[in-house]
Design a protein around this motif. Sequence first.
Motif, mmCIF file in Angstrom:
data_model
loop_
_atom_site.group_PDB
_atom_site.id
_atom_site.type_symbol
_atom_site.label_atom_id
_atom_site.label_comp_id
_atom_site.label_asym_id
_atom_site.label_seq_id
_atom_site.Cartn_x
_atom_site.Cartn_y
_atom_site.Cartn_z
ATOM 1 N N PHE A 106 -2.192 10.996 2.686
ATOM 2 C CA PHE A 106 -0.985 11.164 1.888
ATOM 3 C C PHE A 106 -0.790 12.650 1.594
ATOM 4 N N GLN A 107 0.448 13.106 1.691
ATOM 5 C CA GLN A 107 0.746 14.535 1.577
ATOM 6 C C GLN A 107 0.086 15.154 0.338
ATOM 7 N N PRO A 108 -0.860 16.068 0.514
ATOM 8 C CA PRO A 108 -1.588 16.642 -0.627
ATOM 9 C C PRO A 108 -0.688 17.252 -1.690
ATOM 10 N N ARG A 109 0.351 17.960 -1.268
ATOM 11 C CA ARG A 109 1.205 18.657 -2.241
ATOM 12 C C ARG A 109 1.885 17.680 -3.191
ATOM 13 N N ALA B 246 9.865 3.574 -9.255
ATOM 14 C CA ALA B 246 10.681 3.976 -8.115
ATOM 15 C C ALA B 246 10.139 3.309 -6.860
ATOM 16 N N LEU B 247 11.008 3.146 -5.875
ATOM 17 C CA LEU B 247 10.638 2.463 -4.636
ATOM 18 C C LEU B 247 10.708 3.443 -3.468
ATOM 19 N N PRO B 248 9.561 3.886 -2.954
ATOM 20 C CA PRO B 248 9.576 4.780 -1.795
ATOM 21 C C PRO B 248 10.222 4.064 -0.612
ATOM 22 N N ALA C 123 5.189 8.647 1.536
ATOM 23 C CA ALA C 123 6.149 7.604 1.173
ATOM 24 C C ALA C 123 7.134 8.287 0.235
ATOM 25 N N THR C 124 8.338 8.537 0.730
ATOM 26 C CA THR C 124 9.269 9.392 -0.011
ATOM 27 C C THR C 124 10.665 8.776 -0.084
ATOM 28 N N PHE C 125 11.650 9.606 -0.461
ATOM 29 C CA PHE C 125 13.017 9.160 -0.719
ATOM 30 C C PHE C 125 12.933 7.951 -1.660
ATOM 31 N N MET C 126 12.342 8.193 -2.822
ATOM 32 C CA MET C 126 12.041 7.112 -3.760
ATOM 33 C C MET C 126 13.291 6.738 -4.559
ATOM 34 N N LEU C 127 13.702 5.518 -4.419
ATOM 35 C CA LEU C 127 14.926 5.046 -5.063
ATOM 36 C C LEU C 127 14.628 4.433 -6.426
ATOM 37 N N ASP D 277 0.802 -1.219 0.000
ATOM 38 C CA ASP D 277 0.000 0.000 0.000
ATOM 39 C C ASP D 277 0.838 1.274 0.000
ATOM 40 N N LEU D 278 2.157 1.140 0.155
ATOM 41 C CA LEU D 278 3.025 2.318 0.178
ATOM 42 C C LEU D 278 3.855 2.459 -1.099
#
Length: 410
Positions: A366-369, A134-136, A301-305, A121-122
């Motif tokens: 989830f972050q709207p921006r 990409a993989l968060p 879910a960030t820092f996507m590799l 789900d992420l």
Amino acid sequence: MKKTWASLIILLISVFVITGCSSSTSGGKQTTIQFVHWRGEDTAAFKGIISKFEKENPSIKVDMKVYPSDSYQAQVQATLLSGKGADVFASFPGSQFATLQKAGVYEDLTGKSFVKSFKDDLLAAGQADNKQLALPYQLVYNIPVYNKGIFEKEGIDVPKDWDSFLAGCEKLKKAGYIPIAFSGDISPSQFINPMMMNNQPDEKVFEKLEKGEESLTNEWYVKTLSQIKELQDKGYFQKDPLGTKKDGAAVLFAQEKAAMLAHGSYMMATVAQQNPTIKQGLLAPITVSEDQKVYDGIHTATFMLGVNAKSAHKKAAEKFLSYLTESKVASEYANKTGQLLTLNDVSYDSKELEESAKWLDKKTRFQPRFTITKEPISKAIEVSVQDVISGMSPEKAAEKAQEEVKRALQ
């Protein structure tokens, strides 16, 4: 005699060839891949992980480059498109991911075995056209960090509505604290998310904005800007908040001069390094009455590799990316950096991560921006926050931002 010399020469050549081949095989040809990201605070943790990876994979060397977060996209995009660097790279979700995806820089990772290590789900933030590009890697809560010790000392409960949030800020100010440490380079793009989450609970609001079906001049957005301006006008940010950088705001919080930090959970480990005795928690400003609240906070879910599609060393790049998803490696990274991760089977042992993990059971959005796919629109929203803090009326700032939206859509 000639026959003997000929036999000896053949023997020597054979020994040389065999020795040479052996040397080449044992030494091997080393491939250097470039790993690019923006998290300078993670450098020490990554250096340790890279060192272990290189020992286990002597044919691969990892060269890490770190750029400032506020200029990351501009600096990394040219490198990615050239195909001469950034074999493995991190990206933000939202408009940056959309821009890079359209430029074709992501190698398709769909079906790779290491993708199964992530919570399903992420993964959506790194997907496009039914492909996993990409993989968060990090699960972040983009809500203010607060000093539990100060709140307890001053008898302040975590606010449950807008009136109690303002009352808490006023009490902190009178006690001599900066209620909220705000940084001009990070906070406008972060703080807007929890401030708007309950004013406009529709999770597709920015998708509608990009279709021309919504406007920033509507009541919910003007209200959000009005509330941010109210915090500024009442002196709840430090002096010259827009002139304060991320690290400066973090120092104010770590030194316990400020009771809240308008960043997110990703800063807790950095703060703990500066002040190991500080008691940190997370809270979101609730901008409505308690009975109108829909969301407790914001997650990303960030820092996507990803792997550069133009890389000349894709196999080596994927091997390093796979290594980062291994349970022991991910756990080491998480605990050394204080980052909650999107992977399964990660062991957390820090009090900051335990605090963040409490939010797994809360209702977060989830972050709207990061649902905005057009960078000029994302920037317009960020600038509108800066405008009201600088003294512009909320109505005027909203109108200005909406004009930028119209230009971006034309």
